[in-house]
Design an enzyme around this catalytic site. Structure first.
Site, PDB file in Angstrom:
ATOM      1  N   GLU A 165      90.513 -14.222  68.141  1.00  0.00           N
ATOM      2  CA  GLU A 165      91.188 -13.571  67.011  1.00  0.00           C
ATOM      3  C   GLU A 165      92.665 -13.336  67.289  1.00  0.00           C
ATOM      4  O   GLU A 165      93.044 -12.278  67.800  1.00  0.00           O
ATOM      5  CB  GLU A 165      90.523 -12.222  66.694  1.00  0.00           C
ATOM      6  CG  GLU A 165      89.143 -12.344  66.114  1.00  0.00           C
ATOM      7  CD  GLU A 165      88.538 -10.996  65.719  1.00  0.00           C
ATOM      8  OE1 GLU A 165      89.148  -9.943  65.997  1.00  0.00           O
ATOM      9  OE2 GLU A 165      87.440 -10.999  65.140  1.00  0.00           O
ATOM     10  N   GLU A 253      82.119 -15.207  64.238  1.00  0.00           N
ATOM     11  CA  GLU A 253      81.794 -13.804  64.541  1.00  0.00           C
ATOM     12  C   GLU A 253      81.789 -13.004  63.250  1.00  0.00           C
ATOM     13  O   GLU A 253      82.677 -13.145  62.413  1.00  0.00           O
ATOM     14  CB  GLU A 253      82.842 -13.218  65.500  1.00  0.00           C
ATOM     15  CG  GLU A 253      82.503 -11.792  65.932  1.00  0.00           C
ATOM     16  CD  GLU A 253      83.634 -11.128  66.717  1.00  0.00           C
ATOM     17  OE1 GLU A 253      83.998 -11.635  67.792  1.00  0.00           O
ATOM     18  OE2 GLU A 253      84.147 -10.099  66.232  1.00  0.00           O
TER      19      GLU A 253
HETATM   20  C1  IDC Z   1      84.530  -4.731  70.159  1.00  0.00           C
HETATM   21  C2  IDC Z   1      83.255  -4.221  70.763  1.00  0.00           C
HETATM   22  C3  IDC Z   1      83.519  -2.913  71.465  1.00  0.00           C
HETATM   23  C4  IDC Z   1      84.628  -3.117  72.479  1.00  0.00           C
HETATM   24  C5  IDC Z   1      85.845  -3.699  71.837  1.00  0.00           C
HETATM   25  C6  IDC Z   1      86.903  -4.037  72.869  1.00  0.00           C
HETATM   26  O1  IDC Z   1      82.274  -4.103  69.766  1.00  0.00           O
HETATM   27  O2  IDC Z   1      82.356  -2.445  72.092  1.00  0.00           O
HETATM   28  O3  IDC Z   1      84.948  -1.889  73.087  1.00  0.00           O
HETATM   29  O4  IDC Z   1      85.520  -4.888  71.155  1.00  0.00           O
HETATM   30  O5  IDC Z   1      88.151  -3.972  72.335  1.00  0.00           O
HETATM   31  C7  IDC Z   1      86.278  -8.045  66.721  1.00  0.00           C
HETATM   32  C8  IDC Z   1      86.396  -8.585  68.084  1.00  0.00           C
HETATM   33  C9  IDC Z   1      85.368  -7.990  68.997  1.00  0.00           C
HETATM   34  C10 IDC Z   1      85.173  -6.509  68.724  1.00  0.00           C
HETATM   35  C11 IDC Z   1      84.609  -6.380  67.307  1.00  0.00           C
HETATM   36  C12 IDC Z   1      84.313  -4.942  66.898  1.00  0.00           C
HETATM   37  O6  IDC Z   1      86.323 -10.002  68.114  1.00  0.00           O
HETATM   38  O7  IDC Z   1      85.786  -8.177  70.333  1.00  0.00           O
HETATM   39  O8  IDC Z   1      84.261  -6.003  69.624  1.00  0.00           O
HETATM   40  N1  IDC Z   1      85.524  -6.997  66.374  1.00  0.00           N
HETATM   41  O9  IDC Z   1      85.475  -4.198  66.913  1.00  0.00           O
HETATM   42  N2  IDC Z   1      86.941  -8.449  65.644  1.00  0.00           N
HETATM   43  C13 IDC Z   1      86.634  -7.661  64.618  1.00  0.00           C
HETATM   44  C14 IDC Z   1      85.728  -6.720  65.059  1.00  0.00           C
END
Ligand code: IDC
Length: 329
Positions: A165, A253
């Site tokens: 992303e 995702e």
């Molecule tokens: C989130 C995880 C969380 C972690 C965080 C790290 O759910 O546990 O602490 O990342 O920064 C994304 C990202 C993905 C995120 C997820 C939810 O690709 O890494 O995971 N998210 O926030 N994009 C949109 C949402």
């Protein structure tokens, strides 16, 4: 020659004639090779293929779910046909921020082997996030994908996701130039594996990619990510408009929670997303395979199993996903 000598010579001859190369090739996974035709992912018979499955959480944080029993259950019982291996680059313990690179690569390799043995496609996800711009760790990305594409050139089930992303104002031009470079690195080893390219603003601006796609390359798809309790019609329309404009879109995702991975889940909105993705034959991979205390995790925090999950182990996200994939009751 004595009988014993003749037998030895015969055995030696048979040994030398044995087609070891064929044996090595036969050992290479038999999942149908995929390619991109128009906006669709298709199999070798030209028929559309839709990949639906789940992403690991960060491999550094939840390595325990990369095990063959777990992947077997996802494939056989949950009806998933793809897993995504999320290799964070910048976050704590990430590949480019002090993580043990050899251990992380070993985990990726185990994931690929388990997926392969369990008939699953597998996405190698270079999970940029707080690093924002994929150019930040361009050198490490080049090296990682050079190595992986060399190892998995013959694996028909491996897809390369080169930047999860991009965000923080990273432009499509910057992503595009990074992608062109990485595509070159991968193509030098693997001329036809499917490559997934992220889009600006946390992989939401597929319209920008549709207006200016990467030219003269085959088997590329562009990613769109959504979280159903945050993103609704507006983003969904951007997705369908991009496909209608001819862009091959892949939802590598999504969550049915809020965009921060927590909050509440919105099943009704999630179903609307699924209906749209199914209508356009778009593949989709759910976030995330863990028991972290957050709404997007498919397992309850109380579940300490790493395979053999039953319905009591599943969170709301988990139950919804099981049903959506058509899991066996
Ligand atoms: C989130 C995880 C969380 C972690 C965080 C790290 O759910 O546990 O602490 O990342 O920064 C994304 C990202 C993905 C995120 C997820 C939810 O690709 O890494 O995971 N998210 O926030 N994009 C949109 C949402």
């Amino acid at each position: 020659m004595k009988k014993r000598q003749i037998a030895t010579v015969l055995l030696l001859m048979m040994f030398c004639m044995f087609p070891f190369r064929q044996l090595a090739q036969a050992a290479v996974p038999g999942l149908d090779p995929l390619h991109v035709e128009g906006t669709r992912l298709v199999g070798s018979d030209g028929k559309p293929v839709q990949l639906r499955g789940i992403s690991t959480h960060g491999l550094a944080w939840f390595p325990e779910y990369v095990n063959e029993d777990c992947f077997r259950q996802l494939s056989q019982e949950w009806n998933a046909n793809v897993v995504r291996l999320a290799l964070y680059t910048e976050e704590y313990g990430g590949y480019c921020s002090g993580g043990d690179q050899e251990a992380l690569k070993a985990l990726v390799r185990s994931g690929v082997e388990y997926a392969t043995r369990q008939n699953l496609y597998v996405i190698l996800d270079w999970h940029i996030l707080s690093d924002g711009n994929p150019q930040t760790h361009r050198q490490e990305a080049r090296e990682f994908f050079r190595e992986m594409s060399q190892e998995y050139a013959e694996y028909t089930n491996v897809l390369y996701e080169i930047c999860n992303e991009p965000n923080g104002g990273t432009t499509w031009q910057e992503i595009k130039s990074y992608a062109q470079e990485l595509i070159g690195v991968i193509r030098a080893n693997d001329p036809d594996g499917v490559i997934l390219v992220g889009t600006p603003n946390w992989s939401q601006y597929v319209d920008q990619a549709a207006a200016d796609p990467i030219q003269d390359q085959e088997n590329l798809m562009y990613t769109l990510h959504f979280y159903a309790a945050t993103h609704r019609d507006e983003l969904r329309s951007r997705m369908t408009a991009a496909v209608e404009a001819g862009l091959p879109v892949f939802v590598s995702e999504y969550g049915i929670s809020s965009a921060d991975g927590g909050g509440h889940i919105d099943q009704a909105e999630a179903d609307r997303w699924v209906a749209a993705m199914d209508r356009y034959g778009i593949s989709y991979v759910a976030w995330n395979l863990s028991n972290k205390d957050e709404a997007s995790a498919i397992l309850l925090p109380s579940c300490t199993k790493t395979s053999g999950f039953d319905q009591w182990d599943l969170s709301g996200s988990g139950r919804w996903l099981y049903q959506t994939l058509g899991g066996k009751q």
